[in-house]
Write an enzyme that holds these catalytic residues in place. Structure first.
Site, short mmCIF file in Angstrom:
data_model
loop_
_atom_site.label_atom_id
_atom_site.label_comp_id
_atom_site.label_asym_id
_atom_site.label_seq_id
_atom_site.Cartn_x
_atom_site.Cartn_y
_atom_site.Cartn_z
N PHE A 1 -4.24 3.11 -4.14
CA PHE A 1 -2.82 2.77 -4.01
C PHE A 1 -2.40 3.00 -2.56
CE2 PHE A 1 1.71 3.85 -3.99
CZ PHE A 1 2.23 2.72 -4.60
N GLY A 2 -1.87 1.96 -1.91
CA GLY A 2 -1.38 2.07 -0.54
C GLY A 2 0.13 1.94 -0.51
N GLY B 1 1.85 2.87 2.73
CA GLY B 1 2.23 2.86 4.15
C GLY B 1 1.45 1.77 4.87
N SER B 2 0.72 2.15 5.91
CA SER B 2 -0.02 1.13 6.67
C SER B 2 -1.07 0.44 5.80
CB SER B 2 -0.67 1.76 7.90
OG SER B 2 -1.70 2.64 7.54
N GLU C 1 -7.73 7.86 7.58
CA GLU C 1 -6.63 8.70 7.09
C GLU C 1 -6.87 10.19 7.36
OE1 GLU C 1 -3.89 7.24 5.78
OE2 GLU C 1 -4.84 5.30 6.09
C1 SIN Z 1 -1.00 4.65 2.92
O1 SIN Z 1 -0.71 3.67 3.59
O2 SIN Z 1 -1.13 4.55 1.68
C2 SIN Z 1 -1.23 5.99 3.54
C3 SIN Z 1 -0.42 6.27 4.75
C4 SIN Z 1 -0.72 5.39 5.93
O3 SIN Z 1 -1.90 5.19 6.28
O4 SIN Z 1 0.21 4.87 6.54
#
Ligand code: SIN
Length: 184
Positions: free
Chosen positions: A24-25, A27-28, A99
């Site tokens: 599950f993402g 953010g980026s 990450e």
């Molecule tokens: C994500 O995107 O799920 C984790 C946080 C990020 O890498 O910005």
């Protein structure tokens, strides 16, 4: 916890005999998909709020001038929308490095838009990690974001791309959109 969580994550789960895993993402990982996936589906998780409370020393800032990126904070009445990817377990060797600045993998129940559910892995930077910055006024957060940049580019691009991706997903995230307005 140290700045680099790569080894910690590698020891966390055993993927032996597992063909694919949901990620599950929020953010980026929604807009920068630099990994192969088998399937991609919009999804949400309950009880978590997205916040620009995590420091970034390795992607969107430096040790001397950290940027701010998102993590998840427990928030019982909140639903966090994002993108789920079904990936081969070997993708995590890349993602654990990407990450590594404070994020640990956790298992979370995910809900797809058709109401079906699956468990997935999610990277969360918890309050006890060395790069955690915590809350601040929106203006202060936006100011820090507008001034920071690192090896992955300007911190403001991270925020603007995330806001655009959330709009495409049909999400209304007041925290992200308020910071976007300050920036613009
Ligand atoms: C994500 O995107 O799920 C984790 C946080 C990020 O890498 O910005």
């Amino acid at each position: 916890m140290s700045f680099d969580t790569t080894e910690h994550n590698r020891r966390r789960y055993c993927f032996d005999g597992v063909e694919s895993v949901w990620l599950f993402g929020y953010g980026s990982l929604i807009y920068k998909v630099d990994f192969p996936f088998l399937e991609q589906r919009p999804a949400s998780i309950e009880g978590w709020a997205r916040r620009f409370w995590q420091g970034s020393h390795d992607h969107r800032g430096t040790l001397e001038s950290p940027g701010r990126v998102v993590t998840l904070i427990e928030s019982p009445a909140t639903c966090c929308k994002g993108m789920a990817y079904r990936v081969s377990p070997d993708v995590f060797s890349h993602l654990d490095v990407r990450e590594k600045n404070g994020y640990l993998r956790f298992v979370t129940p995910m809900i797809f838009t058709d109401g079906t559910r699956e468990d997935g892995l999610v990277y969360i930077a918890t309050e006890d990690n060395a790069a955690f910055l915590g809350p601040a006024e929106d203006a202060e957060i936006a100011n820090q974001i507008s001034n920071a940049q690192g090896p992955s580019g300007r911190n403001s691009d991270y925020l603007l791309k995330l806001a655009t991706a959330l709009r495409t997903l049909g999400d209304d995230d007041p925290h992200v959109f308020a910071l976007e307005s300050y920036l613009r």
